[in-house]
Design a protein around this motif. Structure first.
Motif, mmCIF file in Angstrom:
data_model
loop_
_atom_site.group_PDB
_atom_site.id
_atom_site.type_symbol
_atom_site.label_atom_id
_atom_site.label_comp_id
_atom_site.label_asym_id
_atom_site.label_seq_id
_atom_site.Cartn_x
_atom_site.Cartn_y
_atom_site.Cartn_z
ATOM 1 N N ASP A 260 0.859 -1.177 0.000
ATOM 2 C CA ASP A 260 0.000 0.000 0.000
ATOM 3 C C ASP A 260 0.900 1.233 0.000
ATOM 4 N N ALA A 261 1.169 1.774 -1.193
ATOM 5 C CA ALA A 261 2.018 2.958 -1.302
ATOM 6 C C ALA A 261 1.198 4.210 -0.987
ATOM 7 N N TYR A 262 1.855 5.209 -0.412
ATOM 8 C CA TYR A 262 1.167 6.428 0.031
ATOM 9 C C TYR A 262 0.044 6.031 0.996
ATOM 10 N N SER A 263 0.365 5.220 1.966
ATOM 11 C CA SER A 263 -0.666 4.541 2.767
ATOM 12 C C SER A 263 -1.379 5.433 3.763
ATOM 13 N N GLY A 264 -0.797 6.592 4.107
ATOM 14 C CA GLY A 264 -1.429 7.429 5.115
ATOM 15 C C GLY A 264 -1.598 6.670 6.415
ATOM 16 N N SER A 265 -2.770 6.766 7.010
ATOM 17 C CA SER A 265 -3.019 6.103 8.295
ATOM 18 C C SER A 265 -3.556 4.687 8.138
ATOM 19 N N PHE B 292 3.703 -1.407 8.927
ATOM 20 C CA PHE B 292 3.842 -0.083 8.332
ATOM 21 C C PHE B 292 5.284 0.384 8.424
ATOM 22 N N LEU B 293 5.671 1.144 7.409
ATOM 23 C CA LEU B 293 7.045 1.612 7.313
ATOM 24 C C LEU B 293 7.044 3.055 6.836
ATOM 25 N N ALA B 294 7.798 3.897 7.537
ATOM 26 C CA ALA B 294 7.966 5.283 7.105
ATOM 27 C C ALA B 294 9.140 5.350 6.138
ATOM 28 N N ARG C 24 -1.132 2.421 15.155
ATOM 29 C CA ARG C 24 -2.140 2.489 16.215
ATOM 30 C C ARG C 24 -3.483 1.949 15.708
ATOM 31 N N ASN C 25 -3.835 2.294 14.463
ATOM 32 C CA ASN C 25 -5.098 1.825 13.907
ATOM 33 C C ASN C 25 -5.104 0.314 13.718
ATOM 34 N N ALA C 26 -3.965 -0.249 13.325
ATOM 35 C CA ALA C 26 -3.875 -1.707 13.207
ATOM 36 C C ALA C 26 -4.138 -2.366 14.547
ATOM 37 N N THR D 248 -4.378 -0.739 3.691
ATOM 38 C CA THR D 248 -3.602 -1.790 4.345
ATOM 39 C C THR D 248 -4.461 -2.554 5.340
ATOM 40 N N ILE D 249 -5.296 -1.821 6.072
ATOM 41 C CA ILE D 249 -6.112 -2.427 7.124
ATOM 42 C C ILE D 249 -7.401 -3.036 6.573
ATOM 43 N N THR D 250 -8.094 -2.323 5.686
ATOM 44 C CA THR D 250 -9.390 -2.837 5.223
ATOM 45 C C THR D 250 -9.243 -4.004 4.245
#
Length: 566
Positions: free
Chosen positions: A405-410, A454-456, A440-442, A414-416
């Protein structure tokens, strides 16, 4: 009021609708004008840019050029008109004229002509078939058009029904363009915007672009916006340097309309959710008391926040929980009750739900502003993120196991979408704060790192982080900002060559540009020609989603498959 009957008058006392993100576009440079002429038969040419940015001006000019071309206006004599050509005077700035609207630009503005002339006028708040009164305010000679302010409808289009308009500021505020239209017609227009985006920006042959599917509408056409950012100006007379005076009366609080920099005062916004509308009322009341504290202008954040109480059974009686204001907006469902309030602190945390997924974000940060469409939207991605059975059953291809998920934001996708990927999903974004909220959302949704992580990282470098993934087993979801993907990212994407790409975009014009790059592809491999291979994609489907009803904005989803050369 009967369909087609018109009562719009831009001079009426209005209520406002705020501009959507991206509506306050930079206008072409102003130039003095005290009367002028347009060469009859002159074709206007603009300098070609090496990069298409999908800006308001660029999109508008693509439509104007197409209209000029369709009129067969050809300048046969470079550097001047022939002796036979007749010069047609253009109306002076401030002149009120009647115009017949011929087409609708992808910017949501009408493209119109004066009777007996081929000169193009750009008029907001008008639709094909309208005859409108408009006031000239800028001639753009090089671009070949004149900008005009909408004044009133002289003769309505058969598509227009002004009884549909729910906001008194319509035709003043730049936020909405289509309130006079039936919603079905709005969706047709937005499909056409996507069609034109791929025609004008993809640089692909028509046979490489499949028919654009019908636009998916929003469950809510009003009361959908979960975030607004009205603003007010600094006190008049204050200069950048020197002592500052405070406001001596309450300033206008609202949005900047078209063709002026003066803030339009608003009292209500019918496209906003009830909680946000209540927040606007509260903030206006606060400003009526505190305006004397401000020596500068400011932007006010209004962001919906949801507290959900789950029911043990549908018959459960749920009281307002502690800490939630009694005047919170209550939304009852069989399984839960949502209490909705409005946040005004940029650094506070807002919460919202998509089905049973919970997402938190800094209140001032970006997250989709129409929660009502996010359930069908993420369901559509879920239905199309993996290859259809006809492709998935290919014997030579392993099943897809990984999501990038590129440009994944929050972490929206990735989660849904995590449950479809046994190898795991990874979200990558340049903003560390977004990644912190994604993690945190995960956790809030009960997901561990084996399911999604997730990776910054800077997006152009992200493929170095997933080098262990087999491209044949990987799908990449792209959701870049309005400017789209840069060339470095697209090059790395083609070098990585995932089996499938789902490109989500809030700007279908830069999406079309980038999809064109992926379809044309590139050569990769060694120096010898026989060792090189071509990575390219074909478009499986293109569809628009209406995240912002009543406006000219449309979001796009393009699904692509890698082409494996024999």
């Amino acid at each position: 009021m009967a369909t087609g009957q018109s009562t719009i008058d831009a001079g009426a006392t209005p209520m406002a609708v705020p501009a959507q993100a991206g509506d306050n576009h930079k206008q072409p440079g102003k130039r003095p004008f005290n009367g002028g002429h347009q060469r009859k038969g002159a074709k206007h040419r603009r300098k070609q840019k090496t990069f298409q940015d999908g800006s308001h001006e660029e999109v508008l000019m693509a439509d104007i050029q197409a209209m000029l071309d369709s009129q067969k206006i050809v300048d046969d004599v470079e550097g001047g008109a022939s002796a036979e050509e007749e010069e047609t005077p253009l109306p002076r700035k401030g002149t009120e004229i009647e115009l017949e609207v011929v087409e609708l630009s992808s910017t949501g503005d009408g493209l119109a002509k004066q009777k007996g002339s081929d000169h193009i006028y750009v008029v907001p708040f008008s639709i094909p078939g309208d005859t409108v009164k408009a006031k000239v305010y800028r001639h753009n000679f090089e671009e070949g058009y004149t900008a005009a302010d909408f004044i009133s409808v002289v003769k309505p289009s058969a598509l227009r029904d002004d009884s549909r308009i729910q906001c008194g500021y319509f035709a003043k505020c730049s936020g909405c363009q289509f309130q006079m239209l039936d919603y079905t017609e709005q969706l047709k227009l937005k499909r056409n915007i996507v069609v034109k985006a791929y025609k004008n920006f993809s640089r692909l042959s028509p046979e490489l672009v499949p028919d654009v599917l019908d636009t998916i509408g929003s469950p809510l056409q009003y009361g959908y916006r979960t975030k607004l950012t009205p603003h007010f100006d600094a006190p008049p007379g204050n200069k950048r340097r020197g002592p500052k005076n405070a406001h001596t009366f309450m300033p206008a609080v609202g949005f900047t309309p078209k063709s002026t920099r003066q803030v339009l005062d608003i009292e209500d916004c019918p496209i906003a959710t009830d909680a946000v509308r209540k927040g606007l009322t509260d903030e206006r009341a606060r400003m009526a008391v505190e305006y004397g504290n401000y020596v500068k202008g400011a932007t006010i954040l209004l962001r919906e926040d949801t507290k959900r109480i789950v029911k043990a059974s549908p018959s459960d009686a749920i009281e307002t929980p502690e800490g939630v204001p009694e005047n919170a907006v209550r939304v009852d469902a069989d399984t839960h009750v949502d209490f909705k309030t409005c946040i005004t602190d940029q650094n506070a945390t807002s919460t919202e739900y998509i089905d049973n997924f919970q997402f938190t974000n800094p209140a001032g940060a970006f997250f989709q502003n129409n929660n009502s469409i996010l359930s069908p939207f993420t369901a559509y991605i879920r239905e199309h993120i993996l290859p259809p059975s006809s492709l998935a059953s290919t014997a030579s291809k392993p099943p897809i196991k990984y999501l990038i998920d590129a440009y994944s934001g929050s972490g929206l996708f990735t989660i849904t979408q995590y449950s479809l990927f046994p190898g795991g999903s990874i979200g990558i974004d340049i903003a560390e704060k977004s990644i912190a909220y994604a993690r945190r959302n995960a956790t809030l949704n009960g997901l561990d790192e084996s399911q999604c992580r997730f990776l910054a990282a800077d997006a152009p470098e992200l493929f170095k982080s997933v080098s262990a993934y087999n491209p044949d087993e990987t799908v990449v979801v792209l959701d870049p900002p309005r400017k789209g993907c840069d060339t470095s990212f697209l090059r790395q994407l083609l070098e990585f060559a995932p089996r499938r790409v789902v490109y989500v975009s809030c700007n279908v014009h830069t999406q079309a540009r980038d999809v064109g790059v992926l379809v044309r592809g590139q050569q990769t491999g060694g120096e010898q020609k026989e060792k090189k291979k071509r990575t390219r994609y074909e478009i499986e489907s293109i569809r628009g989603f209406d995240f912002f009803p009543q406006t000219g904005h449309v979001e796009g989803v393009a699904v692509l498959n890698r082409v494996d050369e024999a």
